[in-house]
Design a protein around this motif. Structure first.
Motif, PDB file in Angstrom:
ATOM      1  N   GLY A  88       0.829  -1.201   0.000  1.00 46.59           N
ATOM      2  CA  GLY A  88       0.000   0.000   0.000  1.00 46.59           C
ATOM      3  C   GLY A  88       0.862   1.249   0.000  1.00 46.59           C
ATOM      4  O   GLY A  88       0.618   2.183  -0.770  1.00 46.59           O
ATOM      5  N   ALA A  89       1.898   1.249   0.834  1.00 47.93           N
ATOM      6  CA  ALA A  89       2.819   2.394   0.886  1.00 47.93           C
ATOM      7  C   ALA A  89       3.562   2.538  -0.442  1.00 47.93           C
ATOM      8  O   ALA A  89       3.746   3.659  -0.945  1.00 47.93           O
ATOM      9  CB  ALA A  89       3.808   2.212   2.032  1.00 47.93           C
ATOM     10  N   PHE A  90       3.982   1.421  -1.019  1.00 50.07           N
ATOM     11  CA  PHE A  90       4.680   1.438  -2.308  1.00 50.07           C
ATOM     12  C   PHE A  90       3.809   2.104  -3.374  1.00 50.07           C
ATOM     13  O   PHE A  90       4.251   3.001  -4.099  1.00 50.07           O
ATOM     14  CB  PHE A  90       5.024  -0.008  -2.713  1.00 50.07           C
ATOM     15  N   TRP A  91       2.552   1.678  -3.480  1.00 48.06           N
ATOM     16  CA  TRP A  91       1.676   2.224  -4.521  1.00 48.06           C
ATOM     17  C   TRP A  91       1.257   3.658  -4.235  1.00 48.06           C
ATOM     18  O   TRP A  91       1.145   4.466  -5.154  1.00 48.06           O
ATOM     19  CB  TRP A  91       0.457   1.321  -4.735  1.00 48.06           C
ATOM     20  N   ARG A  92       1.072   4.017  -2.972  1.00 46.43           N
ATOM     21  CA  ARG A  92       0.764   5.420  -2.654  1.00 46.43           C
ATOM     22  C   ARG A  92       1.902   6.322  -3.110  1.00 46.43           C
ATOM     23  O   ARG A  92       1.672   7.380  -3.704  1.00 46.43           O
ATOM     24  CB  ARG A  92       0.510   5.589  -1.147  1.00 46.43           C
ATOM     25  N   ASP A  93       3.132   5.889  -2.850  1.00 49.31           N
ATOM     26  CA  ASP A  93       4.304   6.656  -3.270  1.00 49.31           C
ATOM     27  C   ASP A  93       4.344   6.794  -4.791  1.00 49.31           C
ATOM     28  O   ASP A  93       4.593   7.876  -5.323  1.00 49.31           O
ATOM     29  CB  ASP A  93       5.587   5.976  -2.759  1.00 49.31           C
ATOM     30  N   ARG A  94       4.080   5.716  -5.501  1.00 49.61           N
ATOM     31  CA  ARG A  94       4.089   5.747  -6.964  1.00 49.61           C
ATOM     32  C   ARG A  94       3.011   6.677  -7.513  1.00 49.61           C
ATOM     33  O   ARG A  94       3.243   7.428  -8.449  1.00 49.61           O
ATOM     34  CB  ARG A  94       3.888   4.341  -7.555  1.00 49.61           C
ATOM     35  N   PHE A  95       1.820   6.633  -6.949  1.00 48.42           N
ATOM     36  CA  PHE A  95       0.738   7.503  -7.412  1.00 48.42           C
ATOM     37  C   PHE A  95       1.026   8.960  -7.092  1.00 48.42           C
ATOM     38  O   PHE A  95       0.706   9.851  -7.886  1.00 48.42           O
ATOM     39  CB  PHE A  95      -0.607   7.076  -6.825  1.00 48.42           C
ATOM     40  N   ASP A  96       1.659   9.217  -5.933  1.00 49.01           N
ATOM     41  CA  ASP A  96       2.045  10.590  -5.602  1.00 49.01           C
ATOM     42  C   ASP A  96       3.043  11.124  -6.626  1.00 49.01           C
ATOM     43  O   ASP A  96       2.932  12.270  -7.082  1.00 49.01           O
ATOM     44  CB  ASP A  96       2.650  10.668  -4.198  1.00 49.01           C
ATOM     45  N   LYS A  97       4.011  10.299  -7.007  1.00 51.51           N
ATOM     46  CA  LYS A  97       5.007  10.719  -8.008  1.00 51.51           C
ATOM     47  C   LYS A  97       4.350  10.934  -9.370  1.00 51.51           C
ATOM     48  O   LYS A  97       4.688  11.875 -10.086  1.00 51.51           O
ATOM     49  CB  LYS A  97       6.126   9.688  -8.109  1.00 51.51           C
ATOM     50  N   LEU A  98       3.410  10.069  -9.728  1.00 49.07           N
ATOM     51  CA  LEU A  98       2.688  10.238 -10.992  1.00 49.07           C
ATOM     52  C   LEU A  98       1.883  11.532 -10.971  1.00 49.07           C
ATOM     53  O   LEU A  98       1.877  12.283 -11.952  1.00 49.07           O
ATOM     54  CB  LEU A  98       1.769   9.039 -11.245  1.00 49.07           C
ATOM     55  N   GLU A  99       1.231  11.815  -9.857  1.00 50.60           N
ATOM     56  CA  GLU A  99       0.453  13.047  -9.743  1.00 50.60           C
ATOM     57  C   GLU A  99       1.364  14.267  -9.886  1.00 50.60           C
ATOM     58  O   GLU A  99       1.022  15.222 -10.596  1.00 50.60           O
ATOM     59  CB  GLU A  99      -0.273  13.084  -8.393  1.00 50.60           C
ATOM     60  N   ASP A 100       2.548  14.234  -9.247  1.00 47.58           N
ATOM     61  CA  ASP A 100       3.501  15.338  -9.374  1.00 47.58           C
ATOM     62  C   ASP A 100       3.926  15.523 -10.824  1.00 47.58           C
ATOM     63  O   ASP A 100       3.983  16.645 -11.336  1.00 47.58           O
ATOM     64  CB  ASP A 100       4.743  15.091  -8.506  1.00 47.58           C
ATOM     65  N   LEU A 101       4.212  14.436 -11.508  1.00 50.22           N
ATOM     66  CA  LEU A 101       4.616  14.497 -12.908  1.00 50.22           C
ATOM     67  C   LEU A 101       3.504  15.098 -13.763  1.00 50.22           C
ATOM     68  O   LEU A 101       3.745  15.976 -14.601  1.00 50.22           O
ATOM     69  CB  LEU A 101       4.987  13.104 -13.422  1.00 50.22           C
ATOM     70  N   LEU A 102       2.279  14.634 -13.574  1.00 45.77           N
ATOM     71  CA  LEU A 102       1.151  15.153 -14.351  1.00 45.77           C
ATOM     72  C   LEU A 102       0.916  16.633 -14.082  1.00 45.77           C
ATOM     73  O   LEU A 102       0.612  17.404 -15.001  1.00 45.77           O
ATOM     74  CB  LEU A 102      -0.116  14.344 -14.068  1.00 45.77           C
TER      75      LEU A 102
END
Length: 107
Positions: A88-102
């Motif tokens: 869960g922490a792994f995917w939250r981190d990935r989605f946060d990075k994707l959101e920053d990129l977008l």
């Protein structure tokens, strides 16, 4: 993955074992005979499922006369919960990075 988590995942991978564990969790201690009626499979099949659940420490049993009584041990789910929390922490981190990129791409 930790060996305890593997045992729990393996034990709960079977739908009949999951149903037995859930029944014990919801309705408390029960005999093998009651679980056999509930599961809709043979008594030897229920006994085999209970053996797998015991190895994973998901159930405990006690003998009273000629009957074996089983109860759920929900705390045994902790290794599985820990493993899921890590992902869960792994995917939250990935989605946060994707959101920053977008967000940067929108600027």
């Amino acid at each position: 993955m930790h060996a305890l988590a593997n045992n729990v995942f393996r034990a709960l991978a079977d739908p009949t074992r999951r149903a037995i564990f859930e029944e014990l969790t919801r309705n408390g201690e029960q005999t093998v005979h009651a679980l056999t009626r509930y599961a809709g499979v043979s008594q030897p099949a229920v006994s085999k499922h209970l053996t797998v659940l015991k190895r994973a420490k998901l159930v405990r049993h006690r003998h009273q006369g000629r009957e074996s009584h089983y109860r759920a041990q929900p705390d045994a789910l902790a290794p599985m919960v820990d493993w899921l929390d890590q992902y869960g922490a792994f995917w939250r981190d990935r989605f946060d990075k994707l959101e920053d990129l977008l967000n940067r791409m929108d600027e």
